[in-house]
Scaffold this motif. Structure first.
Motif, PDB file in Angstrom:
ATOM      1  N   GLY A 167      11.466  50.710  53.675  1.00  0.00           N
ATOM      2  CA  GLY A 167       9.996  50.700  53.641  1.00  0.00           C
ATOM      3  C   GLY A 167       9.384  51.975  54.200  1.00  0.00           C
ATOM      4  N   ALA A 168      10.066  52.592  55.158  1.00  0.00           N
ATOM      5  CA  ALA A 168       9.499  53.794  55.791  1.00  0.00           C
ATOM      6  C   ALA A 168      10.061  55.083  55.205  1.00  0.00           C
ATOM      7  N   SER A 169      10.933  54.978  54.198  1.00  0.00           N
ATOM      8  CA  SER A 169      11.574  56.194  53.688  1.00  0.00           C
ATOM      9  C   SER A 169      11.631  56.300  52.161  1.00  0.00           C
ATOM     10  N   GLY A 170      11.494  55.166  51.463  1.00  0.00           N
ATOM     11  CA  GLY A 170      11.650  55.168  49.995  1.00  0.00           C
ATOM     12  C   GLY A 170      10.648  56.076  49.295  1.00  0.00           C
ATOM     13  N   LYS A 171       9.438  56.095  49.810  1.00  0.00           N
ATOM     14  CA  LYS A 171       8.404  56.894  49.140  1.00  0.00           C
ATOM     15  C   LYS A 171       8.749  58.380  49.265  1.00  0.00           C
ATOM     16  N   GLY A 172       9.220  58.761  50.440  1.00  0.00           N
ATOM     17  CA  GLY A 172       9.601  60.165  50.656  1.00  0.00           C
ATOM     18  C   GLY A 172      10.816  60.547  49.828  1.00  0.00           C
ATOM     19  N   ILE A 173      11.780  59.632  49.735  1.00  0.00           N
ATOM     20  CA  ILE A 173      12.973  59.891  48.917  1.00  0.00           C
ATOM     21  C   ILE A 173      12.549  60.107  47.455  1.00  0.00           C
ATOM     22  N   SER A 174      11.603  59.295  46.986  1.00  0.00           N
ATOM     23  CA  SER A 174      11.096  59.470  45.604  1.00  0.00           C
ATOM     24  C   SER A 174      10.532  60.872  45.414  1.00  0.00           C
ATOM     25  N   LEU A 175       9.767  61.329  46.406  1.00  0.00           N
ATOM     26  CA  LEU A 175       9.144  62.655  46.263  1.00  0.00           C
ATOM     27  C   LEU A 175      10.198  63.750  46.147  1.00  0.00           C
ATOM     28  N   ASP A 176      11.292  63.628  46.925  1.00  0.00           N
ATOM     29  CA  ASP A 176      12.350  64.647  46.844  1.00  0.00           C
ATOM     30  C   ASP A 176      13.039  64.623  45.473  1.00  0.00           C
ATOM     31  N   SER A 177      13.238  63.423  44.928  1.00  0.00           N
ATOM     32  CA  SER A 177      13.855  63.330  43.598  1.00  0.00           C
ATOM     33  C   SER A 177      12.915  63.887  42.533  1.00  0.00           C
ATOM     34  N   ILE A 178      11.617  63.609  42.698  1.00  0.00           N
ATOM     35  CA  ILE A 178      10.641  64.114  41.725  1.00  0.00           C
ATOM     36  C   ILE A 178      10.573  65.643  41.794  1.00  0.00           C
ATOM     37  N   LYS A 179      10.604  66.178  43.014  1.00  0.00           N
ATOM     38  CA  LYS A 179      10.541  67.636  43.181  1.00  0.00           C
ATOM     39  C   LYS A 179      11.734  68.293  42.486  1.00  0.00           C
ATOM     40  N   SER A 273      10.283  68.615  53.106  1.00  0.00           N
ATOM     41  CA  SER A 273      11.055  67.467  52.630  1.00  0.00           C
ATOM     42  C   SER A 273      10.214  66.196  52.576  1.00  0.00           C
ATOM     43  N   GLY A 274      10.257  65.502  51.440  1.00  0.00           N
ATOM     44  CA  GLY A 274       9.536  64.232  51.309  1.00  0.00           C
ATOM     45  C   GLY A 274      10.107  63.202  52.262  1.00  0.00           C
ATOM     46  N   LEU A 275      11.434  63.137  52.310  1.00  0.00           N
ATOM     47  CA  LEU A 275      12.082  62.159  53.178  1.00  0.00           C
ATOM     48  C   LEU A 275      11.667  62.369  54.633  1.00  0.00           C
ATOM     49  N   LEU A 276      11.743  63.636  55.097  1.00  0.00           N
ATOM     50  CA  LEU A 276      11.388  63.900  56.493  1.00  0.00           C
ATOM     51  C   LEU A 276       9.919  63.592  56.766  1.00  0.00           C
ATOM     52  N   SER A 277       9.026  63.962  55.830  1.00  0.00           N
ATOM     53  CA  SER A 277       7.603  63.690  56.083  1.00  0.00           C
ATOM     54  C   SER A 277       7.393  62.189  56.222  1.00  0.00           C
ATOM     55  N   ASP A 278       8.054  61.399  55.377  1.00  0.00           N
ATOM     56  CA  ASP A 278       7.864  59.946  55.406  1.00  0.00           C
ATOM     57  C   ASP A 278       8.442  59.329  56.685  1.00  0.00           C
ATOM     58  N   VAL A 279       9.702  59.623  56.983  1.00  0.00           N
ATOM     59  CA  VAL A 279      10.323  58.963  58.145  1.00  0.00           C
ATOM     60  C   VAL A 279       9.758  59.473  59.467  1.00  0.00           C
TER      61      VAL A 279
END
Ligand code: ADP
Ligand code: MG
Length: 332
Positions: A167-179, A273-279
């Protein structure tokens, strides 16, 4: 003479028409809006391959959710790991998990992605309620990132009742994959938002608003002026309910299993990083201003903390922030 002038005019108009046509093709903009990962996703992509990209973005987010990260989609990888107490990961997912574990350690457990059973008891997202104390303590006793053993591409949950939660990281992971996908395409720029996490892509000056914790979704207290990067906000106002005059929200203190109550209402992180910004937005919210600032600095990110008493603390590059609501002031 007249004929020559007319011919030149015709050629100029033709050249202009071709230019306008190609400019329209090269800089065309495509939009996509859809619901996935329990949140709203919006994408605005400009460039020759914008149509292709918006379709790919939707596929990336939906696949990550239903095939990998969701703990409610029965056949997702994470559901299988939660059910079987472990499993095998692809290289990319193993790299994401490894970075998540790193943040768990660096934040001394303030960020902990094994809190799924505790989150479930609060039922945020469906019909939130205060959990039974004994059930909460039982769920908490099965959480703890130390119970995750990641070895190469294999993951094992040493406590089979631990429940992984992205819940706290999926959105950021998506952004990294999209990038990673946009980098392979003929694109000028893009803005993609997955809930409270956004990717700003391309050589452009972007402006991102920090939401007013007391206002509606379209009301802002500050603007961030940034280039390419990712921005995520964790706010106690995002998912909350009131009972017996007290407000409960969805960002949990892993030590107690209860919502964090430390005077913060929101934390925004800017990172490559999307992941880092999210978590880190979640971790820094749990840690509070002082320890959260140290964590953000460790990862080289800018962190903006907004407090209940309307102070804004910035760790990192304070030049990017412009406060637009005069009831908020920058803390010294
Ligand atoms: P949002 O989902 O509103 O963007 P966050 O990114 O901060 O907010 O994620 C909050 C979600 O993360 C919660 O709904 C829950 O599933 C999970 N969570 C809550 N507390 C923690 C925590 N301390 N560490 C890791 N995950 C958490
Ligand atoms: Mg987050």
């Amino acid at each position: 003479m007249k004929k020559t002038a007319a011919a030149v005019a015709v050629i100029l108009v033709a050249v202009l028409a071709v230019f306008v046509f190609y400019d329209g093709v090269l800089n065309k903009t495509s939009d996509a809006d859809f619901f996935s990962m329990n949140t709203y996703v919006s994408a605005k992509v400009t460039g020759y391959e914008s149509d292709l990209c918006t379709a790919e973005i939707q596929k990336i987010v939906e696949n990550l959710d239903t095939e990998i990260l969701s703990r409610t989609a029965e056949n997702s990888l994470v559901s299988q790991i939660n059910k079987n107490g472990g499993g095998e990961l692809d290289l990319q997912t193993a790299a994401y998990f490894s970075l998540l574990l790193d943040v768990c350690r660096q934040s001394a457990g303030a960020f902990d992605f094994t809190l799924g059973a505790v989150s479930d008891l609060w039922s945020f997202g469906s019909s939130p309620k205060i959990p039974d104390e004994n059930e909460l303590l039982e769920a908490l006793s099965h959480s703890g990132y130390e119970k995750i053993v990641l070895s190469g591409n294999s993951i094992e949950l040493q406590d089979k009742s631990a429940v992984l939660d992205f819940g706290a990281s999926g959105k950021g992971i998506s952004l990294d994959s999209i990038k990673a996908c946009l980098e392979t395409r003929d694109i000028k720029n893009a803005v993609v938002s997955v809930g409270g996490s956004s990717l700003l892509f391309g050589d452009k000056d972007f402006t991102v608003g920090i939401r007013n914790p007391e206002g509606n979704a379209g009301s802002y207290i500050a603007k961030l002026h940034i280039g390419e990067g990712c921005v995520s906000t964790s706010g106690s106002y995002e998912q909350s309910f009131e009972e017996n005059g007290k407000t409960y929200h969805h960002i949990l203190d892993p030590e107690t299993g209860y919502p964090v109550d430390n005077g913060l209402v929101g934390v925004t992180i800017v990172s490559e990083s999307g992941l880092l910004s999210d978590v880190l937005s979640t971790a820094c919210f749990v840690l509070g201003v002082e320890k959260g600032s140290a964590l953000a600095a460790e990862y080289g990110c800018t962190a903006i903390f907004v407090t209940e008493d309307k102070k804004i603390h910035v760790e990192g590059n304070s030049d990017i922030i412009e406060i637009t609501d005069s009831s908020y002031t920058l803390a010294e």
